[in-house]
Design a protein around this motif. Sequence first.
Motif, PDB file in Angstrom:
ATOM      1  N   ALA A   1      32.716 112.422 -57.855  1.00  0.00           N
ATOM      2  CA  ALA A   1      33.609 113.099 -56.894  1.00  0.00           C
ATOM      3  C   ALA A   1      33.696 112.303 -55.596  1.00  0.00           C
ATOM      4  CB  ALA A   1      33.105 114.517 -56.626  1.00  0.00           C
ATOM      5  N   ILE A   2      32.573 111.841 -55.112  1.00  0.00           N
ATOM      6  CA  ILE A   2      32.585 111.064 -53.864  1.00  0.00           C
ATOM      7  C   ILE A   2      33.304 109.727 -54.079  1.00  0.00           C
ATOM      8  CG2 ILE A   2      31.116 109.819 -52.209  1.00  0.00           C
ATOM      9  CD1 ILE A   2      29.105 112.162 -52.518  1.00  0.00           C
ATOM     10  N   ALA A   3      33.033 109.112 -55.230  1.00  0.00           N
ATOM     11  CA  ALA A   3      33.612 107.786 -55.500  1.00  0.00           C
ATOM     12  C   ALA A   3      35.115 107.830 -55.739  1.00  0.00           C
ATOM     13  CB  ALA A   3      32.920 107.151 -56.706  1.00  0.00           C
ATOM     14  N   THR A   4      35.642 108.989 -56.133  1.00  0.00           N
ATOM     15  CA  THR A   4      37.078 109.050 -56.455  1.00  0.00           C
ATOM     16  C   THR A   4      37.859 109.865 -55.432  1.00  0.00           C
ATOM     17  OG1 THR A   4      36.726 110.985 -57.868  1.00  0.00           O
ATOM     18  CG2 THR A   4      36.672 108.827 -58.935  1.00  0.00           C
ATOM     19  N   GLY A   5      37.172 110.324 -54.388  1.00  0.00           N
ATOM     20  CA  GLY A   5      37.856 111.103 -53.359  1.00  0.00           C
ATOM     21  C   GLY A   5      38.422 112.414 -53.886  1.00  0.00           C
ATOM     22  N   ALA A   6      37.614 113.094 -54.718  1.00  0.00           N
ATOM     23  CA  ALA A   6      38.088 114.349 -55.320  1.00  0.00           C
ATOM     24  C   ALA A   6      38.267 115.448 -54.261  1.00  0.00           C
ATOM     25  CB  ALA A   6      37.094 114.797 -56.386  1.00  0.00           C
TER      26      ALA A   6
ATOM     27  N   LEU B   1      37.182 126.066 -54.150  1.00  0.00           N
ATOM     28  CA  LEU B   1      38.195 125.520 -55.055  1.00  0.00           C
ATOM     29  C   LEU B   1      39.638 125.776 -54.590  1.00  0.00           C
ATOM     30  CD1 LEU B   1      38.668 124.092 -57.755  1.00  0.00           C
ATOM     31  CD2 LEU B   1      38.615 126.319 -58.874  1.00  0.00           C
ATOM     32  N   ILE B   2      39.966 127.032 -54.349  1.00  0.00           N
ATOM     33  CA  ILE B   2      41.364 127.364 -54.045  1.00  0.00           C
ATOM     34  C   ILE B   2      41.796 126.819 -52.675  1.00  0.00           C
ATOM     35  CG2 ILE B   2      43.005 129.266 -53.771  1.00  0.00           C
ATOM     36  CD1 ILE B   2      41.932 128.745 -56.689  1.00  0.00           C
ATOM     37  N   LYS B   3      40.952 127.054 -51.659  1.00  0.00           N
ATOM     38  CA  LYS B   3      41.326 126.605 -50.304  1.00  0.00           C
ATOM     39  C   LYS B   3      41.525 125.081 -50.222  1.00  0.00           C
ATOM     40  CE  LYS B   3      40.278 127.179 -45.421  1.00  0.00           C
ATOM     41  NZ  LYS B   3      40.317 125.763 -45.089  1.00  0.00           N
ATOM     42  N   PRO B   4      40.587 124.276 -50.781  1.00  0.00           N
ATOM     43  CA  PRO B   4      40.813 122.824 -50.709  1.00  0.00           C
ATOM     44  C   PRO B   4      42.137 122.399 -51.346  1.00  0.00           C
ATOM     45  CG  PRO B   4      38.580 123.284 -51.457  1.00  0.00           C
ATOM     46  CD  PRO B   4      39.275 124.605 -51.358  1.00  0.00           C
ATOM     47  N   ILE B   5      42.524 123.054 -52.445  1.00  0.00           N
ATOM     48  CA  ILE B   5      43.797 122.677 -53.087  1.00  0.00           C
ATOM     49  C   ILE B   5      44.978 123.132 -52.212  1.00  0.00           C
ATOM     50  CG2 ILE B   5      45.268 122.989 -55.125  1.00  0.00           C
ATOM     51  CD1 ILE B   5      42.687 123.325 -56.783  1.00  0.00           C
ATOM     52  N   LYS B   6      44.902 124.386 -51.696  1.00  0.00           N
ATOM     53  CA  LYS B   6      45.997 124.883 -50.847  1.00  0.00           C
ATOM     54  C   LYS B   6      46.144 124.027 -49.585  1.00  0.00           C
ATOM     55  CE  LYS B   6      46.165 129.825 -51.951  1.00  0.00           C
ATOM     56  NZ  LYS B   6      45.621 131.108 -51.495  1.00  0.00           N
ATOM     57  N   ASP B   7      45.006 123.628 -49.019  1.00  0.00           N
ATOM     58  CA  ASP B   7      45.052 122.760 -47.823  1.00  0.00           C
ATOM     59  C   ASP B   7      45.784 121.467 -48.141  1.00  0.00           C
ATOM     60  OD1 ASP B   7      43.657 124.616 -46.407  1.00  0.00           O
ATOM     61  OD2 ASP B   7      41.724 123.540 -46.437  1.00  0.00           O
ATOM     62  N   GLY B   8      45.500 120.935 -49.337  1.00  0.00           N
ATOM     63  CA  GLY B   8      46.159 119.697 -49.773  1.00  0.00           C
ATOM     64  C   GLY B   8      47.657 119.908 -49.942  1.00  0.00           C
ATOM     65  N   VAL B   9      48.027 121.042 -50.491  1.00  0.00           N
ATOM     66  CA  VAL B   9      49.454 121.361 -50.673  1.00  0.00           C
ATOM     67  C   VAL B   9      50.128 121.378 -49.296  1.00  0.00           C
ATOM     68  CG1 VAL B   9      51.078 123.178 -51.359  1.00  0.00           C
ATOM     69  CG2 VAL B   9      49.094 122.658 -52.810  1.00  0.00           C
TER      70      VAL B   9
ATOM     71  N   HIS C   1      48.327 114.621 -55.207  1.00  0.00           N
ATOM     72  CA  HIS C   1      47.444 114.839 -56.367  1.00  0.00           C
ATOM     73  C   HIS C   1      46.227 115.650 -55.944  1.00  0.00           C
ATOM     74  CE1 HIS C   1      44.693 111.996 -54.597  1.00  0.00           C
ATOM     75  NE2 HIS C   1      45.720 111.202 -54.400  1.00  0.00           N
ATOM     76  N   PHE C   2      45.630 116.302 -56.939  1.00  0.00           N
ATOM     77  CA  PHE C   2      44.469 117.157 -56.664  1.00  0.00           C
ATOM     78  C   PHE C   2      43.467 116.925 -57.794  1.00  0.00           C
ATOM     79  CE2 PHE C   2      48.439 118.915 -55.291  1.00  0.00           C
ATOM     80  CZ  PHE C   2      48.214 119.164 -53.960  1.00  0.00           C
ATOM     81  N   ILE C   3      42.380 116.270 -57.465  1.00  0.00           N
ATOM     82  CA  ILE C   3      41.378 115.969 -58.492  1.00  0.00           C
ATOM     83  C   ILE C   3      40.175 116.896 -58.292  1.00  0.00           C
ATOM     84  CG2 ILE C   3      39.796 114.208 -59.409  1.00  0.00           C
ATOM     85  CD1 ILE C   3      42.639 113.390 -59.982  1.00  0.00           C
ATOM     86  N   ILE C   4      39.825 117.598 -59.351  1.00  0.00           N
ATOM     87  CA  ILE C   4      38.647 118.468 -59.319  1.00  0.00           C
ATOM     88  C   ILE C   4      37.646 117.916 -60.333  1.00  0.00           C
ATOM     89  CG2 ILE C   4      37.793 120.852 -59.581  1.00  0.00           C
ATOM     90  CD1 ILE C   4      40.097 120.538 -57.503  1.00  0.00           C
ATOM     91  N   ILE C   5      36.462 117.565 -59.885  1.00  0.00           N
ATOM     92  CA  ILE C   5      35.435 117.069 -60.808  1.00  0.00           C
ATOM     93  C   ILE C   5      34.494 118.229 -61.144  1.00  0.00           C
ATOM     94  CG2 ILE C   5      33.594 115.394 -61.208  1.00  0.00           C
ATOM     95  CD1 ILE C   5      36.298 114.045 -60.800  1.00  0.00           C
TER      96      ILE C   5
ATOM     97  N   SER D   1      30.638 115.326 -49.925  1.00  0.00           N
ATOM     98  CA  SER D   1      31.874 115.439 -50.718  1.00  0.00           C
ATOM     99  C   SER D   1      32.822 116.445 -50.065  1.00  0.00           C
ATOM    100  CB  SER D   1      31.563 115.826 -52.165  1.00  0.00           C
ATOM    101  OG  SER D   1      31.192 117.170 -52.249  1.00  0.00           O
ATOM    102  N   LYS D   2      32.257 117.483 -49.430  1.00  0.00           N
ATOM    103  CA  LYS D   2      33.113 118.486 -48.773  1.00  0.00           C
ATOM    104  C   LYS D   2      33.728 117.931 -47.496  1.00  0.00           C
ATOM    105  CE  LYS D   2      31.081 122.513 -50.847  1.00  0.00           C
ATOM    106  NZ  LYS D   2      30.011 123.476 -50.829  1.00  0.00           N
ATOM    107  N   VAL D   3      32.908 117.238 -46.709  1.00  0.00           N
ATOM    108  CA  VAL D   3      33.401 116.663 -45.446  1.00  0.00           C
ATOM    109  C   VAL D   3      34.563 115.706 -45.717  1.00  0.00           C
ATOM    110  CG1 VAL D   3      32.803 115.055 -43.577  1.00  0.00           C
ATOM    111  CG2 VAL D   3      31.179 116.858 -44.237  1.00  0.00           C
ATOM    112  N   LEU D   4      34.396 114.880 -46.766  1.00  0.00           N
ATOM    113  CA  LEU D   4      35.391 113.822 -47.012  1.00  0.00           C
ATOM    114  C   LEU D   4      36.656 114.307 -47.713  1.00  0.00           C
ATOM    115  CD1 LEU D   4      33.074 110.852 -48.040  1.00  0.00           C
ATOM    116  CD2 LEU D   4      33.939 111.461 -45.777  1.00  0.00           C
ATOM    117  N   SER D   5      36.624 115.553 -48.217  1.00  0.00           N
ATOM    118  CA  SER D   5      37.802 116.005 -48.969  1.00  0.00           C
ATOM    119  C   SER D   5      38.759 116.842 -48.137  1.00  0.00           C
ATOM    120  CB  SER D   5      37.352 116.806 -50.191  1.00  0.00           C
ATOM    121  OG  SER D   5      36.747 118.002 -49.784  1.00  0.00           O
ATOM    122  N   ILE D   6      38.562 116.925 -46.811  1.00  0.00           N
ATOM    123  CA  ILE D   6      39.466 117.763 -45.994  1.00  0.00           C
ATOM    124  C   ILE D   6      40.867 117.132 -45.947  1.00  0.00           C
ATOM    125  CG2 ILE D   6      37.733 118.844 -44.523  1.00  0.00           C
ATOM    126  CD1 ILE D   6      38.697 116.743 -42.349  1.00  0.00           C
TER     127      ILE D   6
END
Length: 323
Positions: free
Chosen positions: A184-189, A205-213, A219-223, A318-323
Amino acid sequence: MQKINTIGVLTSGGDAPGMNAAVRAVVRTAKYYGMRVMTINKGYLGLVNGYIKEAGAGDVSDIINRGGTVLQTARCPEFKDIDVIRKAITVAHSYGIEGLVVVGGDGSFRGAKDLSLEGMPTIGIPGTIDNDIACSDYTIGFDTAVNTAAQSVDKLRDTSSSHRRCNVVEVMGRNSGMIALNVAIATGAEAVLIPEMDFDLEKDLIKPIKDGVNRNKSHFIIIKAEGFNFDGDLEKTIEEQTGVETRTTKLGHVQRGGSPSVKDRVVSSQLGSRAVELLKEGIGNRIVAVKNDKIYDIDIVEALNMKNTVRQDMLDLSKVLSI
Ligand code: ADP
Ligand code: F6P
């Protein structure tokens, strides 16, 4: 302690890239010290059934770069039976074997412990892609496996971006989230789901995807670690709650194959060599492992009583880097 002159080596449990380098190191180190060495095919099954032959330095040529295990491996559930262990020791003695090296994971170490307690000095080498052995920072095969998985995720990202989809990627690891966390860290999930976490559907799960939207991500990668249990249909839940079309990919056994990375070859060589140096001095009942980049050894029973814990710092990262 009585010195040991003849040793055996086997690989057990799931194969892992780098096991061959460990076997090579065991054989070559034994020959360097003038010892005899026997290779045992098909793990504990081969020990019980005598699939054993003597090896010379040349017999392990051309294997350091090969994935899998040339000795083959097997699951041997009967090995939990003490009579089967005693039979295995009798068979080993009939080939002159006075000490054993077992390359495998947690299950294999339980067999190694029983062999040691029954009088066959045995050294365990952590060999599993899962990196789930508590006494060791590292297990043979992990680096190659996470690189293989990360390369596959990079490919999935291409197609995911083209369709503006979410892709749930399931990686191996049995009950451990170590592979998932590193991939996850290596692929920027966007998110990682591991068995060790306290999972909150909305927050994790839901909030990180909605934030991305909202940020117009493509793209949205979930590991997802295979050991993570989701109560329901993960793909459908994501689609319903975020509106993002979702596909699921299980990477499976491809993660176990391939030529070992340099790290796996080097660590395997160090661990294999140290195992022989211990047996040579008559020291058994140990696991050779890695701590803070150094090779050390620890009592098998003590090692098996240690609890494997999740790397909270990696989860936080992984959480810090996926914002
Ligand atoms: P790994 O070593 O990768 O964890 P397994 O759990 O499949 O893989 O274990 C490999 C082998 O080790 C088993 O097939 C069995 O022969 C032996 N083994 C596993 N658990 C035990 C146990 N509790 N006692 C003795 N031998 C065991
Ligand atoms: O322990 C290595 C591993 O690949 C795990 O990640 C996975 O859960 C398991 O082995 C799969 O086992 P098998 O090869 O028997 O399907």
